[in-house]
Design a protein around this motif. Structure first.
Motif, PDB file in Angstrom:
ATOM      1  N   PRO A 388       0.849  -1.187   0.000  1.00  9.10           N
ATOM      2  CA  PRO A 388       0.000   0.000   0.000  1.00  9.10           C
ATOM      3  C   PRO A 388       0.889   1.243   0.000  1.00  9.10           C
ATOM      4  CG  PRO A 388       0.319  -0.704   2.255  1.00  9.10           C
ATOM      5  CD  PRO A 388       1.230  -1.557   1.390  1.00  9.10           C
ATOM      6  N   ASP A 389       0.309   2.378  -0.319  1.00 13.10           N
ATOM      7  CA  ASP A 389       1.007   3.654  -0.172  1.00 13.10           C
ATOM      8  C   ASP A 389       0.033   4.642   0.450  1.00 13.10           C
ATOM      9  OD1 ASP A 389       2.963   5.629  -0.348  1.00 13.10           O
ATOM     10  OD2 ASP A 389       2.314   6.255  -2.337  1.00 13.10           O
ATOM     11  N   PHE A 390       0.230   4.935   1.725  1.00 19.04           N
ATOM     12  CA  PHE A 390      -0.631   5.845   2.469  1.00 19.04           C
ATOM     13  C   PHE A 390      -0.179   7.283   2.204  1.00 19.04           C
ATOM     14  CE2 PHE A 390      -1.283   1.874   4.516  1.00 19.04           C
ATOM     15  CZ  PHE A 390      -2.536   1.927   5.131  1.00 19.04           C
ATOM     16  N   GLN A 391      -1.113   8.137   1.806  1.00 24.06           N
ATOM     17  CA  GLN A 391      -0.785   9.511   1.455  1.00 24.06           C
ATOM     18  C   GLN A 391      -0.820  10.430   2.678  1.00 24.06           C
ATOM     19  OE1 GLN A 391       0.441   9.915  -1.568  1.00 24.06           O
ATOM     20  NE2 GLN A 391      -0.016   7.735  -1.815  1.00 24.06           N
ATOM     21  N   GLY A 392      -0.270  11.629   2.490  1.00 21.76           N
ATOM     22  CA  GLY A 392      -0.142  12.571   3.583  1.00 21.76           C
ATOM     23  C   GLY A 392      -1.457  13.084   4.128  1.00 21.76           C
TER      24      GLY A 392
END
Length: 887
Positions: A388-392
């Motif tokens: 996954p890539d969790f955004q700011g």
């Protein structure tokens, strides 16, 4: 990750060639002759930092706060010399990245052209020092690192249990994330994924001494799979890569390859229309079959006996290995496995894993607690998640699913994820991709374009909205299904009297009509029918579960572009903001991406592609731009030796550079079999803001540069208004950090040339969106114009040219005043002028004014400003849409 079956075949073919110039071998079905334009190529620079030991992938990169680097040595050949013959996690002693945006901070390592070089982890900058190795004793000897145990403390391994196992225990360390416990980041917990089934995540305390060397404390280590928190969720399997969340926790992804219910390009509708799943059914339909890994051989036998017209390989069947061991992890009694080749002669009928519990992102909350709390994000969809890539914004998550004909997905929470006191209350919307540009589709474009030269335009299809707790309840409905249920539900013969006959009957029934123990084909097709008729919110309550636990099948049914082959990497900088980049790694651009079906039909590049997507204001991405293209596997070693081949993990450092890991061991094209770690330094990107201004009013647009390397000396850049009737440039200002500046605005305001010199070395190296100038613009007439950017010159301190790319912005000049003297404004910057009365905000007075003046010229002549329902025309629904925004 590459599947282990394929890897073993490749490894055996390459083993004899060690120490010599070799080219790997792939089957004729995998390689087609051809020369794809732009393969290999890089939009920036690519430099090899390390090559790993023979047989191993490069996985789990992590960069410490001081720039130090570690990665995993995953399943190396046992014939390598110590310490490179056992799975390990190690760091590079004596090296740290400078975070200066430039690859000049390390020396490139050469190709491994001897046996000794191929058998070791190598770097020209720093020495690989092992921190921990798989299987070593931890916690006073009560456990072994990376090894999962049964509830009574028995190691789950081939020595203790008969049956199949996905990879040897503790042989596949992957993702690493470090959670510091001090302010300096010199001590804390290293979390490591173990890519096996049953899966595992370990937590080991590590610390750094005054000389910068790291050490691990095996007595302060945990196998999180053996804690109550994770076992109560059903455990985990095939833990691949992951992410460090914006709230400082390890998130591990389950790469559940066995989740496909249909193989490759097939859909559930294809099965329903054919009135049989023959040749179409995927692995998950055989999840609870006794001896599930034997299904492929069984299908071959049934075809030979004339009971099926053909045999086939159910996609993901190799990953059914380890499912029985997962049952033992949950406490099942051992089945009688006295049959030939240790096959079970009786089904497991007491405790069995629920397939809908695997294939999720797992967050380990309270990472420094005695036992961290495991939370599965059921609501983010079920897949063979690589990462996954969790955004700011702490709401938006991008994920990529590994394997053939898979998806990249997006999830957007209603509120920031850590703001929910109860994780069951996490609510949000799950999306699947739709590739829309004709250039990506040979049937539309009239030719098959190169992926190196063709961006992908993405629209996101909403699959559904739910809470984490709702999905958990849906999943729990299938908790009591065992292997005995497979036979009882699908066979007429009593398996207690004739198990072989019952198994044959059950297999054939499942092929023809699906596995009735789980979500049925009819439910998926009905969900899609209601979705098409009434949208995602219009489906029956009992069907809302479909897109969350049968994500891939559901997305295929509504025409999403589930065509990506081995989507193995996704990452952005920590605390990402609009304007930052998300990198997506597609390990192989072939098969469903290069066939004659679907939305993507392009040239084949077996070496893969890395895409870059810019985060928009709302953290959406809509364009995937190719920045690294791997080699054709028909290329010569001269072209392939230094190219990135079969991207795996990607890791974006804070200076904008990207670590690129390889997963192509033993494949074609190269003169050596080893995978490597490369560092991608993107070209400098010069960009100007898009902006909306009122008619006759003024606004500002910032000119920025990203990925500037150390030693930026200065530049000359021209910005032009392509339609001067819409707006003019009236002024320029510069940040104080730039020592010398100058601007020249044309007499008609259509362009400005700015010059700057960084005399004090104040411009931040590697920074994102570094301001270099701010333009003032005045609206002249209603309409839209491009703001074109041309980088005429950009130099470093040595006088050398810096490669730079330019991106244009868009300026929208709004309509004249509707009433009074104040022109409407665009408060949220979306190009629509919601603030009708010009008071700087959206309120009920704006709806009333739009209604009153709806037939007037000030509205009718400016439909693009007031088309709030986005249907290309003015109608009363625009008023309703604006009203809904207020509410």
């Amino acid at each position: 990750m590459v599947d282990l079956t394929r890897r073993n075949l490749l490894a055996s073919s390459a083993a004899a060639a060690l120490g010599a110039s070799v080219v790997g071998v792939a089957s004729g079905d995998e390689v087609e002759e051809g020369d794809t334009p732009g393969a290999p190529s890089v939009q920036g620079s690519l430099k090899r930092f390390s090559t790993t030991a023979y047989g191993a992938e490069v996985t789990g990169p992590f960069v410490f706060e001081d720039g130090g680097l570690l990665y995993s040595l995953q399943h190396p050949s046992e014939e390598n010399p110590e310490p490179f013959g056992r799975a390990a996690v190690g760091y590079f002693s004596g090296f740290s990245f400078a975070f200066d945006g430039s690859n000049d901070d390390f020396t490139e390592v050469g190709v491994p052209d001897t046996d000794a070089k191929q058998r070791a982890v190598r770097s020209a900058s720093g020495d690989y020092e092992v921190l921990v190795q798989g299987g070593e004793p931890i916690d006073g000897g009560s456990e072994r690192l990376g090894v999962t145990q049964t509830p009574d403390g028995t190691d789950i391994s081939g020595e203790n249990f008969a049956g199949t196992q996905y990879g040897g225990p503790a042989t596949n360390p992957d993702c690493n994330q470090f959670v510091p416990t001090d302010d300096d980041g010199t001590e804390g917990y290293l979390f490591t994924n173990w890519e096996n089934s049953p899966g595992n995540v370990s937590r080991v305390f590590i610390s750094q001494d005054e000389d910068g060397e790291w050490s691990a404390d095996p007595d302060d280590a945990l196998n999180l799979a053996n804690t109550d928190s994770l076992r109560e969720l059903g455990g985990t399997r095939i833990n691949c890569y992951g992410d460090l969340s914006p709230w400082g926790t390890m998130v591990s992804s389950e790469e559940n390859y066995a989740h496909p219910r249909v193989s490759l390009t097939a859909t559930v509708s294809d099965i329903v229309e054919a009135d049989s799943g023959e040749g179409l059914v995927g692995a998950c339909q055989f999840w609870n079959r006794p001896n599930p890994t034997e299904i492929t051989d069984a299908l071959g036998t049934y075809a030979e006996d004339g009971e099926l017209g053909e045999s086939w390989y159910p996609q993901g069947a190799f990953a059914l290995s380890g499912v029985e061991f997962l049952a033992y992890y949950l406490g099942a009694e051992r089945a009688d496995q006295s049959g030939e080749d240790n096959l079970a002669t009786t089904p497991i009928d007491d405790v069995y894993p629920n397939p809908y519990r695997y294939g999720y992102h797992v967050d380990f909350r309270e990472p420094a607690a005695d036992e961290p709390e495991a939370v599965k994000y059921w609501v983010m969809g079920r897949a063979s998640w690589e990462a996954p890539d969790f955004q700011g914004d702490r709401k938006t998550v991008y994920g990529c699913s590994d394997g053939d004909s898979k998806g990249i997905y997006k999830f957007v929470a209603d509120e920031p994820i850590p703001s929910y006191d109860d994780t069951d209350d996490i609510a949000g919307t799950l999306y699947a991709p739709k590739i829309t540009n004709d250039a990506a589709n040979a049937s539309e474009a009239g030719e098959r374009n190169s992926p190196a030269q063709t961006p992908l335009e993405v629209e996101w299809l909403e699959l559904g909205h739910a809470t984490n707790g709702e999905v958990a309840e849906w999943i729990a409905d299938y908790d009591d299904v065992t292997q005995a249920e497979y036979l009882d539900a699908h066979a007429e013969t009593d398996w207690r009297e004739d198990p072989a006959a019952a198994l044959r009957e059950a297999d054939l029934e499942v092929v023809r009509n699906g596995n009735q123990n789980y979500v049925t084909d009819a439910e998926i097709v009905e969900w899609a029918s209601q979705y098409e008729a009434d949208g995602p919110d219009g489906v029956d309550e009992e069907l809302r579960r479909v897109p969350f636990i049968e994500t891939r099948a559901a997305a295929k049914e509504i025409g999403a572009s589930i065509e990506f082959n081995k989507a193995e990497g996704v990452d952005s900088v920590d605390d990402s903001q609009p304007g930052d980049f998300v990198y997506f790694g597609i390990s192989e651009f072939n098969d469903d991406l290069a066939n004659d079906e679907g939305d993507i039909q392009m040239d084949r590049v077996d070496g893969g592609v890395v895409y870059r997507a810019e985060l928009e204001r709302n953290y959406n991405v809509s364009t995937l731009e190719p920045v690294i293209t791997g080699p054709d596997f028909t290329d010569s070693p001269r072209d392939a030796d230094d190219a990135l081949r079969n991207i795996d993990n990607v890791y974006t450092m804070r200076d904008g550079r990207v670590l690129c890991c390889e997963d192509g061991f033993g494949g074609p094209a190269r003169s050596y079999p080893n995978d490597g770690l490369y560092v991608f330094q993107p070209n400098v990107l010069v960009d100007v803001d898009s902006v909306a201004v009122g008619n006759g009013g003024t606004g500002t647009a910032t000119l920025t540069a990203s990925s500037l390397p150390t030693g930026f000396a200065g530049a000359r850049v021209t910005v032009s208004v392509t339609n001067p009737d819409v707006a003019a440039i009236t002024g320029v200002s510069f940040p104080d950090a730039l020592g010398l500046t100058e601007s020249d605005i044309s007499s008609d305001g259509s362009s400005v040339t700015v010059r700057m010199a960084d005399t004090q070395n104040e411009v931040g190296a590697g920074g994102r969106d570094v301001e270099v100038a701010t333009l003032t613009l005045r609206g002249r007439g209603t309409g839209t114009t491009d703001l074109a950017v041309e980088v005429e010159q950009m130099d470093d301190d040595s006088g050398s040219t810096i490669d730079a790319e330019a991106r244009e912005g868009v300026l929208v000049t709004g309509p004249p005043p509707v009433a009074g003297s104040d022109a409407p404004t665009d408060p949220d910057g979306d190009g629509l002028f919601e603030d009708i009365n010009g008071n700087g905000r959206l309120d009920y007075e704006d709806i009333q004014l739009l209604f009153d003046e709806f037939e007037g010229d000030s509205v009718r002549l400016n439909k693009s400003a007031y088309d709030f329902n986005d249907n290309g025309q003015l109608d009363f629904d625009d008023i309703v849409s604006l009203y809904e925004e207020v509410n």
